[in-house]
Design a protein around this motif. Structure first.
Motif, short mmCIF file in Angstrom:
data_model
loop_
_atom_site.label_atom_id
_atom_site.label_comp_id
_atom_site.label_asym_id
_atom_site.label_seq_id
_atom_site.Cartn_x
_atom_site.Cartn_y
_atom_site.Cartn_z
N SER A 1 119.11 2.31 45.35
CA SER A 1 120.36 1.88 44.75
C SER A 1 121.23 1.22 45.81
N PRO A 2 122.09 0.31 45.38
CA PRO A 2 122.90 -0.42 46.35
C PRO A 2 123.90 0.48 47.06
N LYS A 3 124.27 0.08 48.24
CA LYS A 3 125.32 0.77 48.99
C LYS A 3 126.64 0.07 48.69
N GLY A 4 127.68 0.86 48.59
CA GLY A 4 129.00 0.30 48.34
C GLY A 4 129.60 -0.27 49.62
N LEU B 1 133.71 14.63 45.21
CA LEU B 1 133.46 13.19 45.28
C LEU B 1 132.84 12.67 43.99
N GLU B 2 131.88 13.41 43.44
CA GLU B 2 131.27 12.99 42.17
C GLU B 2 132.33 12.92 41.07
N ASP B 3 133.22 13.91 41.06
CA ASP B 3 134.28 13.94 40.06
C ASP B 3 135.27 12.78 40.26
N ARG B 4 135.66 12.56 41.49
CA ARG B 4 136.66 11.53 41.81
C ARG B 4 136.11 10.11 41.63
N LEU B 5 134.88 9.89 42.08
CA LEU B 5 134.29 8.54 42.02
C LEU B 5 133.55 8.26 40.72
N LYS B 6 133.27 9.30 39.95
CA LYS B 6 132.54 9.18 38.68
C LYS B 6 131.12 8.64 38.88
N ILE B 7 130.52 9.05 40.01
CA ILE B 7 129.12 8.72 40.29
C ILE B 7 128.44 9.96 40.85
N GLY B 8 127.13 9.94 40.87
CA GLY B 8 126.38 11.02 41.48
C GLY B 8 125.88 10.61 42.86
N VAL B 9 125.20 11.52 43.50
CA VAL B 9 124.57 11.23 44.79
C VAL B 9 123.54 10.12 44.59
N ASP B 10 123.45 9.22 45.55
CA ASP B 10 122.56 8.05 45.52
C ASP B 10 122.95 7.05 44.45
N GLU B 11 124.24 7.01 44.13
CA GLU B 11 124.73 6.02 43.18
C GLU B 11 125.88 5.24 43.81
#
Length: 164
Positions: free
Chosen positions: A80-83, A107-117
């Protein structure tokens, strides 16, 4: 931890594809160069989406399953792409016992993504790593090359705000 495949649509350019095809053409006669080609492809695109893996497969005449197996096995490859801002949380023993999982949860809650996303806008990506060697500062996370230590989940909003 199993790697996740990106949900973000692939956006390769003709220039990137031309560069990759040049590399494949130079290496296609030596199947032992697969990892080198994959590393160069990741340098070009920033990660190895299935579309890039397919180009390598066709160009080097190596089954796609083998390429995906290599990409998903070795930690150096990303599916997956890096931000713009890559947030990496240390899950080494010292950090983990000091609460690193709560950092990931926040972080998952704040960014609305999971690990490796990666966030849909490409601004943030999230990953978990093993040990970054800052055990005395645990739990630790990095944003690109900047290290943040002795954190709690309450510190996450301030760190994210710094990069927003």
């Amino acid at each position: 931890m199993q790697k996740k495949i990106s949900k973000i649509p692939f956006k390769g350019t003709p220039e990137q594809e031309a560069k990759l095809m040049e590399i494949i053409e130079a290496e296609k006669h030596d199947k032992s160069r697969l990892m080198a080609v994959m590393q160069k492809a990741q340098d070009i695109y920033g990660y190895l989406p299935i579309e890039v893996q397919e180009m390598i497969s066709e160009g080097m005449e190596i089954p796609l399953e083998k390429i995906f197996g290599v990409a998903s096995f070795y930690a150096q490859f990303s599916l997956s792409p890096k931000g713009q801002y890559n947030v990496s949380v240390c899950l080494g023993t010292a950090c983990y016992v000091k609460g690193a999982q709560s950092l990931i949860d926040a972080l998952e809650d704040r960014l609305k993504i999971g690990v490796d996303e990666c966030t849909p806008d490409g601004k943030f990506s999230l990953e978990a790593c093993r040990c970054i060697g800052a055990c005395g500062l645990g739990p630790v996370l990095t944003v690109n090359d900047e290290v943040f230590g002795k954190l709690t989940d309450k510190d996450i909003d301030g760190i994210i705000a710094k990069f927003n």
